[in-house]
Design an enzyme around this catalytic site. Structure first.
Site, PDB file in Angstrom:
ATOM      1  N   GLU A 178       9.427  16.364  15.178  1.00  0.00           N
ATOM      2  CA  GLU A 178       9.919  16.206  13.813  1.00  0.00           C
ATOM      3  C   GLU A 178       9.180  17.163  12.876  1.00  0.00           C
ATOM      4  O   GLU A 178       7.953  17.147  12.807  1.00  0.00           O
ATOM      5  CB  GLU A 178       9.725  14.763  13.346  1.00  0.00           C
ATOM      6  CG  GLU A 178      10.299  14.491  11.975  1.00  0.00           C
ATOM      7  CD  GLU A 178      10.170  13.030  11.565  1.00  0.00           C
ATOM      8  OE1 GLU A 178      11.144  12.459  11.060  1.00  0.00           O
ATOM      9  OE2 GLU A 178       9.067  12.469  11.758  1.00  0.00           O
TER      10      GLU A 178
ATOM     11  N   LYS B 186       0.861  -1.177   0.000  1.00  0.00           N
ATOM     12  CA  LYS B 186       0.000   0.000   0.000  1.00  0.00           C
ATOM     13  C   LYS B 186       0.904   1.235   0.000  1.00  0.00           C
ATOM     14  O   LYS B 186       1.446   1.617   1.026  1.00  0.00           O
ATOM     15  CB  LYS B 186      -0.921  -0.034   1.229  1.00  0.00           C
ATOM     16  CG  LYS B 186      -2.081   0.984   1.174  1.00  0.00           C
ATOM     17  CD  LYS B 186      -1.594   2.361   1.525  1.00  0.00           C
ATOM     18  CE  LYS B 186      -2.692   3.364   1.715  1.00  0.00           C
ATOM     19  NZ  LYS B 186      -2.151   4.739   1.814  1.00  0.00           N
TER      20      LYS B 186
ATOM     21  N   CYS C 130      13.940  10.791   7.002  1.00  0.00           N
ATOM     22  CA  CYS C 130      13.709  10.432   8.403  1.00  0.00           C
ATOM     23  C   CYS C 130      15.001  10.422   9.212  1.00  0.00           C
ATOM     24  O   CYS C 130      15.001  10.718  10.410  1.00  0.00           O
ATOM     25  CB  CYS C 130      13.027   9.070   8.484  1.00  0.00           C
ATOM     26  SG  CYS C 130      13.951   7.716   7.716  1.00  0.00           S
TER      27      CYS C 130
ATOM     28  N   GLU D 290       9.250   1.588  11.292  1.00  0.00           N
ATOM     29  CA  GLU D 290      10.350   2.544  11.151  1.00  0.00           C
ATOM     30  C   GLU D 290       9.715   3.916  11.104  1.00  0.00           C
ATOM     31  O   GLU D 290       9.051   4.278  10.141  1.00  0.00           O
ATOM     32  CB  GLU D 290      11.154   2.243   9.892  1.00  0.00           C
ATOM     33  CG  GLU D 290      12.514   2.935   9.878  1.00  0.00           C
ATOM     34  CD  GLU D 290      12.470   4.287   9.183  1.00  0.00           C
ATOM     35  OE1 GLU D 290      12.425   5.311   9.908  1.00  0.00           O
ATOM     36  OE2 GLU D 290      12.488   4.323   7.953  1.00  0.00           O
TER      37      GLU D 290
END
Length: 487
Positions: A384, A181, A289, A256
């Protein structure tokens, strides 16, 4: 061309799902927009629980035969997929650049070759995957990796195909079937991957690609009782929803997630190297990331480091990612751009100073930004941003550097710049991170474990760690001299 095909830079892309070896259209669609100029690329089939159920059923039906396929044959097909990627590398590169705004030169030279390498690496690793037998009171222990079953792989938009195949390749190598997906903001190269895999001879139902929103199709996939593994790369809030959904069936997860990684610059570091590492954090418009978004610089060199950084960052060219001269492209979506600017403006209102940047530009572009005068407990330091926004703080000694580096809820990565190997050893031993780089950045080997600590993730993938996750690891214990004579 048909009503279910769009054309991107001359490349035809099917907008339908790929389920059980066939293209399947949905009654509803969603609009895919290029971040480069806001142009509409096309309407994409918008999956629901119905398509999710069909994809899982196809993967379940295909699983026994694929799991029983000899390792050498599975490896051969994965190498054929890699051949197909390399054959269509230029097409994949331009489609992905158009869809997610990352640099075309990076896609050509690094990202798409890495896609092919993902398949080749795990195909080869499969053929040498073994654990030496060992004895227990004369009994023989034999460790094996059994295919687990259908796997749901949910992938992000910042490096769509590379991060998808980082999951798809080991899952397929392990003998599992896959429901991929892709992120709804970047669905196109996943569709091309389905074509490539079919042309390479991957049996129908072994790889399925379904498109749509997480709330409409993602939940149906992650809560499905026939799914045996879920791997997700993305945000912490989404991961929590996936974990709650998977908990119903105790489906194993690999997550992750985000990061707020530090770059520690000590006074004994090569400052030119440290500045090069720092400027590299603007890669992919800050949408990485692993990016070291928090600069922690020793007080005695902070002023000089900042001066050199500003000069180096000032040489970057921001613009159309299809231009070879461009260093920084657009951010993925207007929603993301507004989020980035919100972080920055709140930080400035709270007393932060923008040394460079601090503002939006035309379209979906955000000026490379460095903020100083930020408090350790401030939002801009703790959360973040996922854009070209960096912060700079100073420290007096090693202890303070480590304390500041570890003082977030994340633990994905860290980078250390120092000229003292003993200091590097001391500091890296104390850092909470899944990956630590010393005097380098973004050096990645697929045989190394990859993942995050704290809220940066759960589990590790890479090399044998990937097979440990995507398989049911079995130990068979055989008694000595226990065989009956059937002669």
């Amino acid at each position: 061309m048909t009503e279910h095909t769009l054309t991107v830079a001359g490349v035809a892309v099917d907008t339908r799902h790929w389920i059980g070896g066939e293209r399947v259209a949905s009654t509803e669609t969603f609009t895919d927009v290029s971040p480069i100029d806001g142009s509409v690329l096309g309407e994409i089939s918008r999956g629901t629980a119905m398509e999710a159920a069909a994809a899982v059923a196809a993967a379940k039906a295909a699983f026994p035969a694929w799991a029983a396929t000899p390792r050498a044959e599975r490896a051969r097909i994965l190498h054929a997929v890699a051949d197909g990627v390399e054959k269509r590398l230029e097409e994949l590169a331009i489609v992905e650049t158009t869809d997610n705004g990352a640099l075309l030169r990076s896609h050509r030279r690094g990202v798409m070759p890495r896609v092919a390498h993902n398949f080749r690496f795990f195909a080869d690793w499969l053929l040498k995957l073994e654990h030496e037998d060992f004895e227990t009171r004369g009994h023989t222990n034999h460790v094996s990796w059994d295919p687990a079953g259908p796997c749901v792989l949910i992938t992000p938009w910042n490096a769509p195909l590379m991060l998808a195949t980082w999951k798809v390749a080991p899952a397929l190598a392990a003998g599992n079937t896959v429901i991929l997906k892709p992120a709804e903001w970047t669905p196109l190269t996943a569709s091309l991957l389905a074509d490539i895999a079919a042309e390479a001879g991957l049996p129908a139902g072994v790889l399925n690609v379904v498109q749509g929103y997480g709330s409409e199709i993602g939940d149906a996939l992650t809560s499905h009782p026939d799914v045996r593994r879920i791997s997700f790369t993305g945000s912490v809030p989404t991961a929590k929803r996936i974990a709650a959904s998977a908990a119903v069936n105790l489906t194993p997860l690999s997550l992750e997630l985000g990061g707020k990684s530090p770059l520690l610059v000590f006074a004994d570091a090569d400052l030119d190297l440290a500045v090069d590492l720092a400027v590299e954090q603007y890669d992919n418009a800050g949408q990485v990331c692993l990016a070291a978004t928090r600069f922690l610089v020793q007080e005695s060199v902070a002023e000089e480091f900042t001066r050199r950084f500003v000069a180096k960052a000032g040489q970057l060219t921001q613009g159309d990612p299809r231009d070879e001269a461009t260093d920084i492209g657009p951010n993925i979506h207007l929603r993301q751009l507004e989020k980035i600017d919100g972080f920055v403006q709140r930080a400035i209102a709270a007393g932060a100073r923008a040394v460079i940047g601090g503002h939006r530009k035309d379209g979906q572009y955000y000026a490379p930004t460095l903020l100083t005068d930020v408090a350790q407990d401030s939002e801009i330091v703790q959360e973040e941003v996922f854009g070209p926004v960096l912060t700079l703080q100073t420290f007096s000694d090693e202890d303070e550097a480590v304390r500041l580096a570890n003082d977030t809820r994340f633990g994905l990565a860290a980078t250390v710049a120092t000229g003292d190997p003993e200091r590097a050893e001391r500091v890296t031993a104390q850092l909470v991170a899944g990956t630590v780089w010393v005097n380098c950045f973004f050096v990645r080997d697929l045989q190394a474990p990859f993942g995050g600590s704290r809220q940066s993730g759960v589990g590790r993938e890479g090399g044998t760690w990937s097979f440990d996750f995507y398989c049911d690891v079995k130990n068979t214990v055989t008694a000595p001299n226990g065989w009956r004579n059937h002669g």
